[in-house]
Design a protein around this motif. Structure first.
Motif, PDB file in Angstrom:
ATOM      1  N   GLY A 185       0.851  -1.130  -0.045  1.00  0.00           N
ATOM      2  CA  GLY A 185       0.031  -0.059  -0.055  1.00  0.00           C
ATOM      3  C   GLY A 185       0.884   1.375  -0.100  1.00  0.00           C
ATOM      4  N   PHE A 186       0.078   2.480   0.056  1.00  0.00           N
ATOM      5  CA  PHE A 186       0.846   3.675   0.358  1.00  0.00           C
ATOM      6  C   PHE A 186       0.005   4.716   0.999  1.00  0.00           C
ATOM      7  CE2 PHE A 186      -1.268   4.048  -3.974  1.00  0.00           C
ATOM      8  CZ  PHE A 186      -2.019   5.242  -3.777  1.00  0.00           C
ATOM      9  N   GLY A 187       0.552   5.324   1.733  1.00  0.00           N
ATOM     10  CA  GLY A 187      -0.280   6.554   2.436  1.00  0.00           C
ATOM     11  C   GLY A 187       0.384   7.914   1.879  1.00  0.00           C
ATOM     12  N   ARG A 188       0.613   8.814   2.696  1.00  0.00           N
ATOM     13  CA  ARG A 188       0.609  10.426   2.386  1.00  0.00           C
ATOM     14  C   ARG A 188       1.699  10.553   1.396  1.00  0.00           C
ATOM     15  NH1 ARG A 188      -0.057  14.319   7.237  1.00  0.00           N
ATOM     16  NH2 ARG A 188       1.323  12.879   7.867  1.00  0.00           N
ATOM     17  N   GLN A 189       2.685   9.575   1.375  1.00  0.00           N
ATOM     18  CA  GLN A 189       3.935   9.973   0.805  1.00  0.00           C
ATOM     19  C   GLN A 189       3.895   9.025  -0.684  1.00  0.00           C
ATOM     20  OE1 GLN A 189       4.173   8.981   4.130  1.00  0.00           O
ATOM     21  NE2 GLN A 189       4.605  10.979   4.745  1.00  0.00           N
TER      22      GLN A 189
ATOM     23  N   ILE B  96       8.074   7.992   9.030  1.00  0.00           N
ATOM     24  CA  ILE B  96       6.959   7.883   8.230  1.00  0.00           C
ATOM     25  C   ILE B  96       6.786   6.382   7.868  1.00  0.00           C
ATOM     26  CG2 ILE B  96       7.009  10.016   7.186  1.00  0.00           C
ATOM     27  CD1 ILE B  96       8.297   8.931   4.857  1.00  0.00           C
ATOM     28  N   GLY B  97       5.450   6.223   7.463  1.00  0.00           N
ATOM     29  CA  GLY B  97       4.988   4.559   7.071  1.00  0.00           C
ATOM     30  C   GLY B  97       4.911   3.791   8.472  1.00  0.00           C
ATOM     31  N   ASP B  98       4.800   4.588   9.765  1.00  0.00           N
ATOM     32  CA  ASP B  98       4.333   3.298  10.604  1.00  0.00           C
ATOM     33  C   ASP B  98       3.016   2.726  10.605  1.00  0.00           C
ATOM     34  OD1 ASP B  98       6.722   3.846  12.115  1.00  0.00           O
ATOM     35  OD2 ASP B  98       5.950   5.106  13.878  1.00  0.00           O
ATOM     36  N   GLY B  99       2.172   3.330   9.874  1.00  0.00           N
ATOM     37  CA  GLY B  99       0.853   2.675   9.537  1.00  0.00           C
ATOM     38  C   GLY B  99      -0.401   3.201  10.080  1.00  0.00           C
ATOM     39  N   LYS B 100      -1.397   2.714  10.057  1.00  0.00           N
ATOM     40  CA  LYS B 100      -2.755   2.953  10.434  1.00  0.00           C
ATOM     41  C   LYS B 100      -3.494   1.835  11.075  1.00  0.00           C
ATOM     42  CE  LYS B 100      -2.834   6.967   7.570  1.00  0.00           C
ATOM     43  NZ  LYS B 100      -3.294   7.578   6.236  1.00  0.00           N
TER      44      LYS B 100
HETATM   45  N1  LIG Z   1      -6.427   5.986   3.813  1.00  0.00           N
HETATM   46  C1  LIG Z   1      -6.021   4.806   3.705  1.00  0.00           C
HETATM   47  N2  LIG Z   1      -6.741   3.715   3.282  1.00  0.00           N
HETATM   48  C2  LIG Z   1      -6.320   2.433   3.375  1.00  0.00           C
HETATM   49  N3  LIG Z   1      -5.071   2.457   3.477  1.00  0.00           N
HETATM   50  C3  LIG Z   1      -4.405   3.073   4.022  1.00  0.00           C
HETATM   51  C4  LIG Z   1      -4.693   4.603   4.130  1.00  0.00           C
HETATM   52  N4  LIG Z   1      -3.778   5.145   4.624  1.00  0.00           N
HETATM   53  C5  LIG Z   1      -2.627   4.458   4.830  1.00  0.00           C
HETATM   54  N5  LIG Z   1      -2.889   3.068   4.605  1.00  0.00           N
HETATM   55  C6  LIG Z   1      -2.214   1.731   4.453  1.00  0.00           C
HETATM   56  O1  LIG Z   1      -1.327   2.204   5.633  1.00  0.00           O
HETATM   57  C7  LIG Z   1       0.129   1.921   4.983  1.00  0.00           C
HETATM   58  C8  LIG Z   1       0.875   2.683   5.929  1.00  0.00           C
HETATM   59  O2  LIG Z   1       0.438   3.970   5.885  1.00  0.00           O
HETATM   60  P1  LIG Z   1       1.243   5.228   6.456  1.00  0.00           P
HETATM   61  O3  LIG Z   1       1.702   4.966   7.546  1.00  0.00           O
HETATM   62  O4  LIG Z   1       2.496   5.651   5.467  1.00  0.00           O
HETATM   63  O5  LIG Z   1       0.328   6.574   6.370  1.00  0.00           O
HETATM   64  P2  LIG Z   1       0.719   8.038   6.195  1.00  0.00           P
HETATM   65  O6  LIG Z   1      -0.940   8.638   6.320  1.00  0.00           O
HETATM   66  O7  LIG Z   1       1.554   8.309   4.989  1.00  0.00           O
HETATM   67  O8  LIG Z   1       1.248   8.297   7.418  1.00  0.00           O
HETATM   68  P3  LIG Z   1       2.775   8.974   7.756  1.00  0.00           P
HETATM   69  O9  LIG Z   1       3.091  10.401   7.494  1.00  0.00           O
HETATM   70  O10 LIG Z   1       3.136   8.532   9.196  1.00  0.00           O
HETATM   71  O11 LIG Z   1       3.638   8.047   6.875  1.00  0.00           O
HETATM   72  C9  LIG Z   1      -0.066   2.262   3.568  1.00  0.00           C
HETATM   73  O12 LIG Z   1       1.001   1.483   3.024  1.00  0.00           O
HETATM   74  C10 LIG Z   1      -1.337   1.765   3.493  1.00  0.00           C
HETATM   75  O13 LIG Z   1      -1.034   0.348   2.937  1.00  0.00           O
END
Ligand SMILES: Nc1ncnc2c1ncn2[C@@H]1O[C@H](COP(=O)(O)OP(=O)(O)OP(=O)(O)O)[C@@H](O)[C@H]1O
Ligand SMILES: [Mg+2]
Length: 112
Positions: free
Chosen positions: A35-39, A86-90
């Motif tokens: 997956g990916f998040g904000r980055q 970053i990427g610690d998850g949700k």
């Molecule tokens: N809105 C979302 N819906 C579904 N899955 C999500 C969402 N945001 C993040 N994820 C999942 O969670 C994983 C980790 O997200 P991540 O921690 O990078 O979120 P972020 O919002 O970018 O926070 P940070 O700025 O701490 O990195 C992603 O790779 C994705 O699989």
């Protein structure tokens, strides 16, 4: 009952599982996901614009938890999964209508 879904860094799985075990969570489903998040995963600059080049590997943990224990479980996941980078998850929390233990026919919180 609630379904607590946590998407975490794969190397944190053992710590999160232990933390949930310590508070009495009895069952878990674990899936390797991407997956990916904000980055937006790895990004690359090309002619001044950012492009998504990959999805990052994550682990998804799903646990159905009695309402009374949800806050404790969420806290335990945060404590175990957090690096501060970053990427610690949700963590996502949803209502669960029914749970049935197939072997015994028990339903509801007894079946969790
Ligand atoms: N809105 C979302 N819906 C579904 N899955 C999500 C969402 N945001 C993040 N994820 C999942 O969670 C994983 C980790 O997200 P991540 O921690 O990078 O979120 P972020 O919002 O970018 O926070 P940070 O700025 O701490 O990195 C992603 O790779 C994705 O699989
Ligand atoms: Mg991110």
């Amino acid at each position: 009952m609630k379904l607590v879904t946590a998407v975490i860094k794969p190397f944190k799985l053992d710590e999160v599982r232990e933390a949930l075990g310590e508070i009495g969570v009895t069952g878990l489903t674990v899936t390797e996901v991407k997956g990916f998040g904000r980055q937006k995963g790895h990004t690359e600059l090309y002619r001044g614009a950012e492009y998504v080049v990959d999805f990052l590997p994550k682990v998804k943990i799903e646990a159905v938890i009695d309402d009374k224990q949800v806050d404790q479980a969420v806290d335990a996941i945060i404590k175990a999964a957090r690096t501060g980078k970053i990427g610690d998850g949700k963590i996502f929390v949803r209502d669960v209508e029914q749970v049935i233990r197939i072997r015994t026919g028990e339903t509801g919180p007894d079946a969790v």
